[in-house]
Design a protein around this motif. Structure first.
Motif, PDB file in Angstrom:
ATOM      1  N   LEU A   1      42.046  40.314  48.024  1.00 52.95           N
ATOM      2  CA  LEU A   1      41.345  41.334  47.253  1.00 52.95           C
ATOM      3  C   LEU A   1      40.700  40.665  46.047  1.00 52.95           C
ATOM      4  CD1 LEU A   1      40.734  44.333  46.558  1.00 52.95           C
ATOM      5  CD2 LEU A   1      42.916  44.358  45.338  1.00 52.95           C
ATOM      6  N   PHE A   2      39.376  40.746  45.944  1.00 59.76           N
ATOM      7  CA  PHE A   2      38.639  40.212  44.803  1.00 59.76           C
ATOM      8  C   PHE A   2      38.254  41.374  43.895  1.00 59.76           C
ATOM      9  CE2 PHE A   2      38.184  36.906  47.918  1.00 59.76           C
ATOM     10  CZ  PHE A   2      38.180  35.747  47.175  1.00 59.76           C
ATOM     11  N   VAL A   3      38.451  41.210  42.580  1.00 59.82           N
ATOM     12  CA  VAL A   3      38.136  42.256  41.611  1.00 59.82           C
ATOM     13  C   VAL A   3      37.214  41.675  40.552  1.00 59.82           C
ATOM     14  CG1 VAL A   3      39.063  43.834  39.887  1.00 59.82           C
ATOM     15  CG2 VAL A   3      40.331  43.423  41.976  1.00 59.82           C
ATOM     16  N   ASP A   4      36.074  42.334  40.328  1.00 59.81           N
ATOM     17  CA  ASP A   4      35.128  41.968  39.277  1.00 59.81           C
ATOM     18  C   ASP A   4      35.638  42.586  37.974  1.00 59.81           C
ATOM     19  OD1 ASP A   4      33.013  41.592  37.542  1.00 59.81           O
ATOM     20  OD2 ASP A   4      31.488  42.141  39.012  1.00 59.81           O
ATOM     21  N   LEU A   5      36.005  41.744  37.002  1.00 62.44           N
ATOM     22  CA  LEU A   5      36.584  42.233  35.755  1.00 62.44           C
ATOM     23  C   LEU A   5      35.568  42.939  34.860  1.00 62.44           C
ATOM     24  CD1 LEU A   5      38.913  39.236  34.866  1.00 62.44           C
ATOM     25  CD2 LEU A   5      39.511  41.391  35.983  1.00 62.44           C
ATOM     26  N   SER A   6      34.276  42.681  35.054  1.00 65.71           N
ATOM     27  CA  SER A   6      33.277  43.293  34.180  1.00 65.71           C
ATOM     28  C   SER A   6      33.019  44.758  34.510  1.00 65.71           C
ATOM     29  CB  SER A   6      31.967  42.511  34.227  1.00 65.71           C
ATOM     30  OG  SER A   6      31.401  42.593  35.516  1.00 65.71           O
TER      31      SER A   6
ATOM     32  N   LYS B   1      40.830  37.480  40.485  1.00 63.32           N
ATOM     33  CA  LYS B   1      39.971  38.118  39.491  1.00 63.32           C
ATOM     34  C   LYS B   1      38.712  37.289  39.276  1.00 63.32           C
ATOM     35  CE  LYS B   1      43.910  40.151  37.187  1.00 63.32           C
ATOM     36  NZ  LYS B   1      44.729  40.176  35.983  1.00 63.32           N
ATOM     37  N   LEU B   2      37.555  37.966  39.294  1.00 64.47           N
ATOM     38  CA  LEU B   2      36.251  37.330  39.110  1.00 64.47           C
ATOM     39  C   LEU B   2      35.634  37.768  37.795  1.00 64.47           C
ATOM     40  CD1 LEU B   2      34.788  38.128  42.622  1.00 64.47           C
ATOM     41  CD2 LEU B   2      35.644  35.930  41.866  1.00 64.47           C
ATOM     42  N   ASP B   3      34.885  36.888  37.144  1.00 65.81           N
ATOM     43  CA  ASP B   3      34.138  37.258  35.944  1.00 65.81           C
ATOM     44  C   ASP B   3      32.876  38.027  36.300  1.00 65.81           C
ATOM     45  OD1 ASP B   3      35.947  36.058  34.206  1.00 65.81           O
ATOM     46  OD2 ASP B   3      34.953  34.112  34.382  1.00 65.81           O
ATOM     47  N   THR B   4      32.256  37.651  37.404  1.00 64.86           N
ATOM     48  CA  THR B   4      31.029  38.321  37.832  1.00 64.86           C
ATOM     49  C   THR B   4      30.957  38.303  39.357  1.00 64.86           C
ATOM     50  OG1 THR B   4      28.639  38.404  37.542  1.00 64.86           O
ATOM     51  CG2 THR B   4      29.605  36.233  37.703  1.00 64.86           C
ATOM     52  N   SER B   5      30.313  39.301  39.915  1.00 66.56           N
ATOM     53  CA  SER B   5      30.120  39.374  41.359  1.00 66.56           C
ATOM     54  C   SER B   5      28.692  39.858  41.611  1.00 66.56           C
ATOM     55  CB  SER B   5      31.126  40.336  41.991  1.00 66.56           C
ATOM     56  OG  SER B   5      30.840  41.664  41.608  1.00 66.56           O
ATOM     57  N   SER B   6      28.369  40.131  42.849  1.00 62.43           N
ATOM     58  CA  SER B   6      27.026  40.606  43.162  1.00 62.43           C
ATOM     59  C   SER B   6      26.755  41.979  42.562  1.00 62.43           C
ATOM     60  CB  SER B   6      26.824  40.652  44.676  1.00 62.43           C
ATOM     61  OG  SER B   6      27.748  41.550  45.254  1.00 62.43           O
ATOM     62  N   GLU B   7      27.793  42.731  42.216  1.00 65.37           N
ATOM     63  CA  GLU B   7      27.626  44.057  41.607  1.00 65.37           C
ATOM     64  C   GLU B   7      27.298  43.979  40.118  1.00 65.37           C
ATOM     65  OE1 GLU B   7      27.809  47.313  42.912  1.00 65.37           O
ATOM     66  OE2 GLU B   7      27.520  46.162  44.743  1.00 65.37           O
ATOM     67  N   SER B   8      27.589  42.830  39.466  1.00 63.67           N
ATOM     68  CA  SER B   8      27.350  42.740  38.030  1.00 63.67           C
ATOM     69  C   SER B   8      26.418  41.592  37.632  1.00 63.67           C
ATOM     70  CB  SER B   8      28.681  42.571  37.290  1.00 63.67           C
ATOM     71  OG  SER B   8      29.322  41.366  37.673  1.00 63.67           O
ATOM     72  N   HIS B   9      26.083  40.694  38.551  1.00 65.67           N
ATOM     73  CA  HIS B   9      25.216  39.563  38.220  1.00 65.67           C
ATOM     74  C   HIS B   9      23.776  40.039  38.046  1.00 65.67           C
ATOM     75  CE1 HIS B   9      23.129  35.736  38.525  1.00 65.67           C
ATOM     76  NE2 HIS B   9      24.287  35.184  38.224  1.00 65.67           N
ATOM     77  N   PRO B  10      23.107  39.620  36.978  1.00 60.38           N
ATOM     78  CA  PRO B  10      21.738  40.081  36.708  1.00 60.38           C
ATOM     79  C   PRO B  10      20.742  39.796  37.829  1.00 60.38           C
ATOM     80  CG  PRO B  10      22.615  38.980  34.790  1.00 60.38           C
ATOM     81  CD  PRO B  10      23.606  38.782  35.886  1.00 60.38           C
ATOM     82  N   PHE B  11      20.916  38.716  38.565  1.00 63.18           N
ATOM     83  CA  PHE B  11      19.988  38.406  39.655  1.00 63.18           C
ATOM     84  C   PHE B  11      20.053  39.467  40.741  1.00 63.18           C
ATOM     85  CE2 PHE B  11      19.057  36.462  43.770  1.00 63.18           C
ATOM     86  CZ  PHE B  11      17.780  35.993  43.535  1.00 63.18           C
ATOM     87  N   TYR B  12      21.258  39.906  41.090  1.00 68.08           N
ATOM     88  CA  TYR B  12      21.431  40.870  42.178  1.00 68.08           C
ATOM     89  C   TYR B  12      21.205  42.311  41.731  1.00 68.08           C
ATOM     90  CZ  TYR B  12      23.338  36.932  44.707  1.00 68.08           C
ATOM     91  OH  TYR B  12      23.494  35.724  45.309  1.00 68.08           O
ATOM     92  N   THR B  13      21.402  42.597  40.448  1.00 67.93           N
ATOM     93  CA  THR B  13      21.226  43.969  39.967  1.00 67.93           C
ATOM     94  C   THR B  13      19.783  44.251  39.567  1.00 67.93           C
ATOM     95  OG1 THR B  13      21.829  43.326  37.717  1.00 67.93           O
ATOM     96  CG2 THR B  13      23.594  44.136  39.156  1.00 67.93           C
TER      97      THR B  13
END
Length: 84
Positions: A13-18, A47-59
């Motif tokens: 399970l990976f969780v984006d902390l942002s 725990k991840l600092d950023t993922s595709s849901e929060s990274h500026p390139f993907y958003t």
């Protein structure tokens, strides 16, 4: 296959902390914590600092360097003629 030489490949399970976004995928990453998925399964937690849901390139919120106040254009006007 030989025993004991392969990494522990399992669901994690990976969780984006942002923003709290969670997703499950298979991985060999070492974890010390466990976390619950939305469907109630107990899986190793990473725990991840950023993922595709929060990274500026993907958003789509990433800003281009060319549009940031004309700094690139100012640089080209100032030093573009010197290099030629």
């Amino acid at each position: 296959m030989k025993e004991g030489i392969h990494p522990n490949y399992r669901e994690v399970l990976f969780v984006d902390l942002s923003n709290g976004f969670k997703f499950v995928t298979r991985s060999c990453v070492n974890t010390k914590e466990m976390g619950k998925t939305d469907d109630g399964r107990e899986l190793p937690l990473y725990k991840l600092d950023t993922s595709s849901e929060s990274h500026p390139f993907y958003t789509g919120t990433q800003k281009s360097v060319d549009n940031m106040g004309g700094r690139v254009e100012k640089f080209r006007n100032r030093f573009g003629k010197v290099a030629r």
